[in-house]
Design an enzyme around this catalytic site. Structure first.
Site, PDB file in Angstrom:
ATOM      1  N   SER A  11      13.948 -20.718 -12.954  1.00  0.00           N
ATOM      2  CA  SER A  11      14.779 -20.838 -12.112  1.00  0.00           C
ATOM      3  C   SER A  11      14.443 -19.492 -11.134  1.00  0.00           C
ATOM      4  O   SER A  11      14.436 -19.177  -9.861  1.00  0.00           O
ATOM      5  CB  SER A  11      16.080 -21.103 -12.281  1.00  0.00           C
ATOM      6  OG  SER A  11      16.348 -22.200 -12.616  1.00  0.00           O
TER       7      SER A  11
ATOM      8  N   ASP B   8      21.047 -26.071  -4.523  1.00  0.00           N
ATOM      9  CA  ASP B   8      21.286 -25.881  -5.956  1.00  0.00           C
ATOM     10  C   ASP B   8      22.728 -26.309  -6.266  1.00  0.00           C
ATOM     11  O   ASP B   8      23.328 -27.370  -5.846  1.00  0.00           O
ATOM     12  CB  ASP B   8      21.313 -24.328  -6.102  1.00  0.00           C
ATOM     13  CG  ASP B   8      20.918 -23.786  -7.561  1.00  0.00           C
ATOM     14  OD1 ASP B   8      21.665 -24.077  -8.437  1.00  0.00           O
ATOM     15  OD2 ASP B   8      19.922 -23.354  -7.621  1.00  0.00           O
TER      16      ASP B   8
ATOM     17  N   ALA C 246       9.058 -29.487  -8.739  1.00  0.00           N
ATOM     18  CA  ALA C 246       7.674 -28.648  -8.701  1.00  0.00           C
ATOM     19  C   ALA C 246       6.539 -29.382  -8.728  1.00  0.00           C
ATOM     20  O   ALA C 246       5.591 -28.784  -7.982  1.00  0.00           O
ATOM     21  CB  ALA C 246       7.753 -27.952 -10.093  1.00  0.00           C
TER      22      ALA C 246
ATOM     23  N   TYR D  85       5.594 -32.221  -7.074  1.00  0.00           N
ATOM     24  CA  TYR D  85       5.074 -32.961  -5.985  1.00  0.00           C
ATOM     25  C   TYR D  85       4.082 -31.977  -5.059  1.00  0.00           C
ATOM     26  O   TYR D  85       4.183 -30.870  -4.976  1.00  0.00           O
ATOM     27  CB  TYR D  85       6.567 -32.950  -4.892  1.00  0.00           C
ATOM     28  CG  TYR D  85       7.368 -34.128  -5.427  1.00  0.00           C
ATOM     29  CD1 TYR D  85       7.344 -35.194  -5.820  1.00  0.00           C
ATOM     30  CD2 TYR D  85       8.858 -33.540  -5.576  1.00  0.00           C
ATOM     31  CE1 TYR D  85       8.005 -36.307  -6.450  1.00  0.00           C
ATOM     32  CE2 TYR D  85       9.729 -34.369  -6.106  1.00  0.00           C
ATOM     33  CZ  TYR D  85       9.251 -35.691  -6.154  1.00  0.00           C
ATOM     34  OH  TYR D  85      10.433 -36.504  -6.872  1.00  0.00           O
TER      35      TYR D  85
ATOM     36  N   VAL E 121       4.502 -28.491  -2.620  1.00  0.00           N
ATOM     37  CA  VAL E 121       5.438 -27.367  -3.218  1.00  0.00           C
ATOM     38  C   VAL E 121       4.919 -26.387  -3.938  1.00  0.00           C
ATOM     39  O   VAL E 121       4.012 -26.678  -4.832  1.00  0.00           O
ATOM     40  CB  VAL E 121       6.705 -28.204  -4.200  1.00  0.00           C
ATOM     41  CG1 VAL E 121       7.571 -27.356  -4.933  1.00  0.00           C
ATOM     42  CG2 VAL E 121       7.244 -29.525  -3.407  1.00  0.00           C
TER      43      VAL E 121
ATOM     44  N   HIS F 268      25.130 -20.810 -10.565  1.00  0.00           N
ATOM     45  CA  HIS F 268      23.774 -20.769 -10.801  1.00  0.00           C
ATOM     46  C   HIS F 268      23.259 -20.858  -9.109  1.00  0.00           C
ATOM     47  O   HIS F 268      22.411 -19.983  -8.962  1.00  0.00           O
ATOM     48  CB  HIS F 268      23.108 -22.070 -11.226  1.00  0.00           C
ATOM     49  CG  HIS F 268      21.625 -22.248 -11.607  1.00  0.00           C
ATOM     50  ND1 HIS F 268      20.790 -22.633 -10.507  1.00  0.00           N
ATOM     51  CD2 HIS F 268      21.035 -21.948 -12.590  1.00  0.00           C
ATOM     52  CE1 HIS F 268      19.657 -22.664 -11.009  1.00  0.00           C
ATOM     53  NE2 HIS F 268      19.446 -21.929 -12.139  1.00  0.00           N
TER      54      HIS F 268
ATOM     55  N   VAL G  70      22.885  -6.187  -6.751  1.00  0.00           N
ATOM     56  CA  VAL G  70      21.777  -7.140  -6.671  1.00  0.00           C
ATOM     57  C   VAL G  70      21.161  -7.056  -5.431  1.00  0.00           C
ATOM     58  O   VAL G  70      21.749  -7.546  -4.289  1.00  0.00           O
ATOM     59  CB  VAL G  70      21.971  -8.478  -7.241  1.00  0.00           C
ATOM     60  CG1 VAL G  70      20.693  -9.273  -7.085  1.00  0.00           C
ATOM     61  CG2 VAL G  70      22.234  -8.356  -8.591  1.00  0.00           C
TER      62      VAL G  70
ATOM     63  N   ASP H 261      27.721  -8.886  -2.989  1.00  0.00           N
ATOM     64  CA  ASP H 261      26.354  -8.744  -2.732  1.00  0.00           C
ATOM     65  C   ASP H 261      25.797  -9.849  -1.560  1.00  0.00           C
ATOM     66  O   ASP H 261      24.506  -9.656  -1.239  1.00  0.00           O
ATOM     67  CB  ASP H 261      25.405  -8.820  -3.958  1.00  0.00           C
ATOM     68  CG  ASP H 261      25.765  -7.682  -4.790  1.00  0.00           C
ATOM     69  OD1 ASP H 261      26.446  -6.826  -4.278  1.00  0.00           O
ATOM     70  OD2 ASP H 261      25.147  -7.861  -6.074  1.00  0.00           O
TER      71      ASP H 261
ATOM     72  N   ASN I 105      11.427 -25.440 -17.779  1.00  0.00           N
ATOM     73  CA  ASN I 105      11.770 -24.434 -18.935  1.00  0.00           C
ATOM     74  C   ASN I 105      11.224 -25.354 -20.321  1.00  0.00           C
ATOM     75  O   ASN I 105      11.980 -25.141 -21.220  1.00  0.00           O
ATOM     76  CB  ASN I 105      13.039 -23.982 -19.073  1.00  0.00           C
ATOM     77  CG  ASN I 105      13.194 -23.161 -17.934  1.00  0.00           C
ATOM     78  OD1 ASN I 105      12.462 -22.380 -17.178  1.00  0.00           O
ATOM     79  ND2 ASN I 105      14.646 -23.257 -17.504  1.00  0.00           N
TER      80      ASN I 105
END
Length: 396
Positions: A280, A74, A228, A230, A233, A109, A130, A83, A216
């Site tokens: 995500s 990322d 995603a 491939y 995955v 992110h 969280v 957290d 998205n």
């Protein structure tokens, strides 16, 4: 843009077509008073509606992700967030922008995604902050992209586009059990690349489970999104609080499952919290479920982990699969139950005997017994043949 009414300075996350989120600051109405940090953490925990939707409190009786390493590919992870203290393993920056002055601004992110995977909460009794899906797991920060809106995106060195492929291989070579990729879109991501696809297969061959956001782009072309798409995955779409697939979630035949993806509270790149929508977040949660499975059943192959996730779903489509829902809404408790069912030694296959492969052991009586049996058969056959060939004398 969605914002959660936390009584603090929070950042509302705007989800772009790439699946990455950018931050904008806002102050919730708190009567002119500044909220205490404990109040902030308590409000953040209260906003985590996915804990119940995924049946996490029940799943944690079986596994909390102990001993599992999840690589977060990322924008980088802030290891100092309350957290995430003690949960982050540092990894490389593959973006070609290392050494820059804005180190402290890295990874809003990436930090958000890491908190959804392995957030540990904080405060009195850790009742605030969280909690990730696998709060006992560790996350490895591997920086493969920059935040949307980062001015350095246009000044990256040549070769940075291979960062994702390099990151996947680095994670696989450094012990990652799960590789989480809440990213996609942008230049080249609609077609994919041979280097990335080869890296995906390399990582699967090393035993890693790969998870990525489906994209998205559902309302703006609904294009195929990589990584995603491939093969191998686990591609994850997003649902809202009613467990309905969101309009922005990509609907493609590569979608594996869907998970909560709206009004999701996460850790911020600093020491506060943000809220936003996107596939995500959904992908990070499923990466956490894979970590729970890997902790409880370390011998399961990536294929069987994926099967457990897909079989352990709620709201399964009537025909068993749909491009919108995939195999259904991910559920941690049900996935663990399926993993336990799949993690059973093969039965029915005959086991090798004591002399399998190298012949009988020295001094064995097996050759003697075998020889006696063969000799008896031969003698019986000889008698039969002699009797059958004898001529009968005529009677007088």
């Amino acid at each position: 843009m969605r914002r959660l009414a936390l009584p603090v300075l929070i950042a509302g996350l705007v989800t772009g077509a790439s699946g990455l989120m950018t931050a904008a600051a806002t102050r919730a109405d708190d009567g002119g008073e500044t909220a205490r940090p404990d109040d902030v953490a308590t409000a953040a925990r209260a906003g985590q509606w996915q804990l119940g939707a995924l049946r996490l409190p029940e799943a944690w009786r079986t596994s909390r992700g102990e001993g599992v390493l999840v690589a977060v590919l990322d924008t980088g992870v802030n290891a100092h967030h309350p957290d995430l203290r003690g949960a982050v393993v540092p990894g490389p920056d593959l973006t070609g922008t290392e050494g820059r002055e804005r180190e402290a601004a890295w990874g809003p992110h990436g930090t958000a995604m890491a908190s959804l995977i392995a957030g540990r909460g904080h405060g009195d009794g850790r009742k605030g902050g969280v909690l990730g899906v696998a709060p006992a797991a560790a996350v490895m920060s591997i920086r493969v992209t920059l935040e949307n809106g980062d001015p350095l995106r246009g000044r990256q060195r040549p070769g940075w586009r291979d960062a994702l492929a390099k990151g996947i291989r680095y994670a696989a070579d450094h012990g990652a059990d799960v590789i989480s990729m809440s990213l996609g879109g942008g230049s080249g991501a609609w077609e994919g690349s041979a280097a990335e696809e080869e890296a995906v297969q390399y990582a699967i061959g090393k035993g890693a489970v790969l998870v990525a956001s489906s994209g998205n782009d559902g309302q703006a072309g609904n294009r195929k999104n990589f990584p995603a798409a491939y093969p191998g995955v686990i591609a994850v779409g997003a649902v809202d609080r009613r467990l309905k697939v969101t309009a922005f979630s990509n609907k493609q035949d590569y979608v594996s499952v869907v998970a909560p993806g709206t009004e999701i509270v996460t850790a911020d790149g600093g020491d506060s919290y943000v809220v936003g929508d996107g596939t995500s977040s959904a992908a990070a949660m499923v990466a956490g479920i894979a970590a729970l499975i890997r902790s409880a059943h370390p011998g399961l192959s990536p294929y069987h982990v994926r099967m457990a996730v897909e079989l352990g779903t709620r709201k399964r489509p009537a025909d068993g699969y749909s491009p919108a829902y995939g195999h259904g809404v991910a559920n941690a408790l049900l996935a663990l139950r399926e993993a336990a069912r799949l993690d059973v030694p093969a039965s029915g296959a005959p086991r090798p005997g004591p002399y399998f492969g190298a012949g009988p052991a020295p001094g064995s009586r097996v050759p003697v017994v075998t020889g006696m049996v063969v000799l008896a058969v031969l003698m019986s056959a000889r008698v039969v043949l002699r009797q059958g060939g004898r001529r009968r004398e005529p009677t007088t």
